[in-house]
Motif scaffolding. Structure first.
Motif, PDB file in Angstrom:
ATOM      1  N   ARG A 229      -5.052 -90.101 -28.186  1.00  0.00           N
ATOM      2  CA  ARG A 229      -5.306 -90.036 -29.375  1.00  0.00           C
ATOM      3  C   ARG A 229      -6.330 -90.160 -30.379  1.00  0.00           C
ATOM      4  O   ARG A 229      -7.580 -89.809 -31.376  1.00  0.00           O
ATOM      5  N   THR A 230      -6.122 -91.723 -30.590  1.00  0.00           N
ATOM      6  CA  THR A 230      -6.842 -92.589 -31.418  1.00  0.00           C
ATOM      7  C   THR A 230      -8.259 -92.486 -31.002  1.00  0.00           C
ATOM      8  O   THR A 230      -9.072 -93.153 -31.697  1.00  0.00           O
ATOM      9  N   ARG A 232      -9.667 -90.832 -28.875  1.00  0.00           N
ATOM     10  CA  ARG A 232     -10.718 -89.773 -28.390  1.00  0.00           C
ATOM     11  C   ARG A 232     -11.459 -89.760 -29.456  1.00  0.00           C
ATOM     12  O   ARG A 232     -12.707 -88.768 -29.724  1.00  0.00           O
ATOM     13  N   GLU A 233     -11.204 -90.004 -30.945  1.00  0.00           N
ATOM     14  CA  GLU A 233     -11.578 -90.203 -31.999  1.00  0.00           C
ATOM     15  C   GLU A 233     -12.459 -91.024 -32.366  1.00  0.00           C
ATOM     16  O   GLU A 233     -13.948 -90.570 -33.670  1.00  0.00           O
TER      17      GLU A 233
END
Length: 794
Positions: A229-230, A232-233
């Protein structure tokens, strides 16, 4: 002149795919018809061939298929997971199997060296902001680095997930060219301009200081979702290196003493298990297998197949136990001396071989099916016979279907083809029920000619990992066999269960099956030749000889083998109880769960439903049965007192002794709501190990079950326990309110409503989600009760 095409330009034979004997025969007969030559004999033979190609028609053949899947404990099981809302692209090799896993949201595949390159072209023309790209360490070394370099130059938002599994796993475990270390790959991708680099491992503490670039972060694999999640940002190129050795390679190296073998195994307390399947969601592992019980489908660990990945323990459930220094139990040799049992074993009369004899061996890749074909080939060579073998493998080594065509003959010039033609198998040695009942296998059988020896053990397919409630259609598979082979020519036995109980490892199953078929007179080779072939093979000689002899004894006197193994089939369905027996069993359980008054409350509600059903539909018991099982499930919810009772009443210890020998140490994995910490990212309770002292605590806690639901029940104040106490009351009221009045009983929908209680399973957040599903389903069914079918469908 016709050749490839006929007079109208239509192809006579396909130029792609498989060219079967039936296709050739059909083309030849069609040309003869065109020339005015009609032969009843040829027409009859063609019809017969075409019938063999359609063996499933009218036999009730099952739809279940043995599809390739990740090995037990495979790092791909975890590494290919992606966060909700993201998309991944597949890589070459085992990564490609992620395409068939529904919850992986993995699409598209490319040739080596172009992983992620399609995204470079897509990115400017889509609203999608980011993709993950799977990449193996072998492919990375070969040419994948070039694709990663191109993505960095293009400036697209992409995360390369490089799986460092230390082997070219798809093709047999060869070392990757160059032999790069995790550190070397990390420094190389960092030098390519990676914006963020994360290392994920099943053992993150193993790395020395300064092993990775200074900007890299190191995480445990349970943090994978948060790490992704980290990543992909972050704009531009990011890389995640997932470091975990290939499971199959671990197994090979452990056998050679080249890889650490943890002195522990996972065991599931089946009575605590709720059958929710969260352990399969967490592990994606085929070693987590179904266990059919009177109280529904539970889970067990296939100890022979388990590669000790231990990711299944991440499932949110208190049924998992870690057994320390385990020793798998084998048959009691003092009660069953193999040499004494085999001493009076008669040798079957030798079969005279005057024509080709065809043996089709079917099974699961990686279990030794090809080895059995090779043994038969060597035995034929020892005996001076001609032999040919043809193995159909494909992705079979990854739990897929495998078939071996073995043809024996007095002389080599009698073996004009290596493939067994449709309807020409003399023996089907079905080491796996699913593959043995597939169309390619059944098409080789001819009723009255073919004999079949089939393993009844139903090893779950990949479908079970994805759908925990899948119907394995065992009865349909047996029907298919009975339709293809005469009952007198068919033997179905649980070879896996017997071989595992006797030898301690399911790998002995195929040798056991070979022995059974030999003793039945279905293998036209001498005993001496087969034993010599086992010796020449050079691998596990004594084990294979013993398993072969056990199989022979099973064919001669099955009951002696069952007794020697003290065998109880783990995968078979429990004996069917009558309705009264099922109700009485559950009432007794509830008495032990709480007290006699609690059981009486259960019996009273069941009696009211039974009376209403009998009055409305004399002779019907479907609603009563569904309600009796549903109400019991909701009343026997597994709170702290019940979990403690199910660990301390002696049944768990008995089940453990049946699986393991000696006094192994135990650790139970629990997440007590009042003691467990919460995951900082998900907010969910985290499990941890509790040592042997917990069993004393279980005994004390079980004795306090009388506090359940009272003001002194310290556990009863949680939202989960309040919900569990309310559910059986809601359930009974829901069913009973549809039984009164003058309206006709909508029995089919009421039965479906009563069965909806089976959705309520699991613990903690898993149970909360399932209860929400249950209430939604109940609301839908209640709206439909009494409505016409068309209106209810709306």
């Amino acid at each position: 002149m016709v050749g490839k095409r006929d007079e109208s330009g239509a192809p006579l034979l396909p130029s792609e795919g498989e060219l079967t004997p039936t296709m050739v025969a059909a083309a030849v007969v069609a040309r003869l018809r065109k020339l005015g030559h009609r032969s009843p004999l040829l027409e009859q033979r063609l019809a017969k061939l075409e019938a063999f190609d359609r063996p499933a028609e009218g036999t009730g053949a099952a739809k279940l298929a043995r599809t390739p899947y990740f090995c037990s404990g495979c790092p791909h099981n975890s590494s290919t997971k992606i966060p909700e809302g993201s998309r991944a692209m597949a890589g070459i090799g085992c990564h490609g199997m992620a395409l068939s896993v529904p919850n992986r949201n993995t699409q598209t595949i490319s040739h080596m060296g172009a992983e992620g390159v399609s995204w470079i072209g897509q990115a400017p023309f889509t609203s999608e902001q980011h993709v993950f790209q799977n990449l193996g360490d072998g492919t990375y070394t070969h040419s994948g680095l070039l694709a990663l370099r191109a993505a960095a130059a293009a400036g697209v938002n992409i995360t390369y997930k490089i799986l460092y599994n230390d082997a070219v796993a798809m093709t047999g475990g060869q070392p990757a060219e160059g032999g790069f270390t995790v550190s070397q790959i990390a420094h190389q991708v960092w030098a390519e301009g990676t914006r963020k680099l994360a290392i994920v491992s099943d053992d993150p503490d193993k790395y020395p200081a300064n092993y990775f670039p200074s900007g890299a972060t190191i995480h445990h694999r349970r943090e994978l979702d948060a790490v992704q999640r980290t990543l992909r940002e972050i704009e531009g190129l990011t890389v995640l290196i997932y470091d975990q050795t290939c499971a199959a390679e671990k197994r090979r190296r452990r056998k050679r003493g080249l890889f650490p073998d943890p002195a522990k195994r996972v065991f599931i307390n089946e009575r605590v298990c709720e059958g929710c399947g969260d352990c399969s969601v967490a592990s994606n592992c085929v070693s987590v297998q179904p266990l059919e019980t009177e109280l529904g489908r539970k889970r067990r660990i296939d100890q022979s197949n388990c590669n000790k990945d231990f990711s299944c323990i991440e499932g949110f459930c208190p049924s998992f136990v870690m057994v320390q220094d385990p020793k798998l139990r084998k048959a009691d040799r003092t009660a069953a001396d193999p040499k004494a049992l085999f001493a009076d074993l008669p040798t079957p009369p030798p079969a005279a071989l005057s024509a080709p004899y065809n043996i089709l061996i079917t099974g699961i890749g990686g279990t030794g099916v090809i080895t059995i074909g090779a043994l038969l080939g060597m035995a034929a060579h020892v005996e001076g016979l001609a032999c040919s073998t043809l193995d159909f493998t494909g992705l079979s080594q990854k739990n897929g279907a495998v078939m071996s065509h073995v043809r024996l003959a007095p002389a080599s010039d009698m073996l004009t083809t290596v493939r067994i033609a449709p309807g020409n198998a003399n023996l089907i040695l079905g080491c796996d029920l699913v593959v043995a009942t597939s169309v390619p296998a059944l098409s080789r059988a001819e009723r009255g000619v073919t004999r079949a020896v089939v393993n009844a053990d139903l090893l779950p397919t990949a479908s079970f990992v994805i759908d925990p409630d899948i119907d394995f259609e065992a009865s349909s598979m047996r029907d298919a066999l009975n339709g293809a082979v005469r009952p007198d020519d068919l033997d179905i036995l649980d070879a896996t269960g017997l071989a595992t109980a006797l030898m301690g490892d399911s790998i002995a199953t195929n040798a056991f099956m070979l022995g059974f078929a030999f003793q039945r007179g279905a293998i036209p080779l001498s005993l001496e030749a087969i034993l010599k072939a086992i010796e020449l093979n050079g691998a596990a000689i004594e084990m294979n000889k013993t398993a072969f002899s056990w199989g022979r004894l099973a064919a001669h006197d099955l009951q002696r083998v069952v007794s020697a193994a003290r065998f109880k089939s783990a995968g078979s369905a429990p004996a069917k109880k009558t309705l009264d027996e099922a109700i009485a069993f559950r009432a007794k359980f509830l008495t032990d769960y709480q007290d006699a008054a609690y059981a009486k409350r259960y019996l009273d509600d069941v009696a009211r439903v039974r009376a209403a059903e009998t009055a409305a539909a004399p002779g019907s018991q479907d609603l009563t049965e569904a309600f009796a099982k549903g109400l019991f499930k909701l009343m026997a919810y597994k709170d702290e007192y019940e979990v403690a009772r199910l660990y301390s009443d002696g049944e768990f210890s008995k089940a453990l002794r049946e699986q393991f020998e000696g006094n192994s140490g135990l650790k139970v994995l629990l997440a007590p709501p009042l003691l467990a910490q919460r995951d900082p990212v998900t907010g969910r309770l985290q499990k941890r190990e509790f040592g042997p002292w917990i069993f004393k605590a279980f005994g004390l806690l079980a004795g306090l079950k009388g506090l359940r639901g009272t003001a002194f029940d310290i556990f009863g104040y949680t939202a989960e326990r309040k919900m569990e106490r309310a559910l059986p009351v809601e359930y009974s009221a829901m069913i009973l309110r549809h039984l009164g009045g003058n309206k006709p009983l909508d029995l089919p929908r009421l039965v479906a409503l009563a069965k909806a209680a089976d959705l309520v399973r699991g613990y903690g957040h898993i149970k909360e989600g399932n209860v929400a599903r249950y209430r939604t389903e109940c609301a839908r069914l209640e709206r439909a009760i009494g409505q016409p079918l068309a209106q209810a469908a709306e």
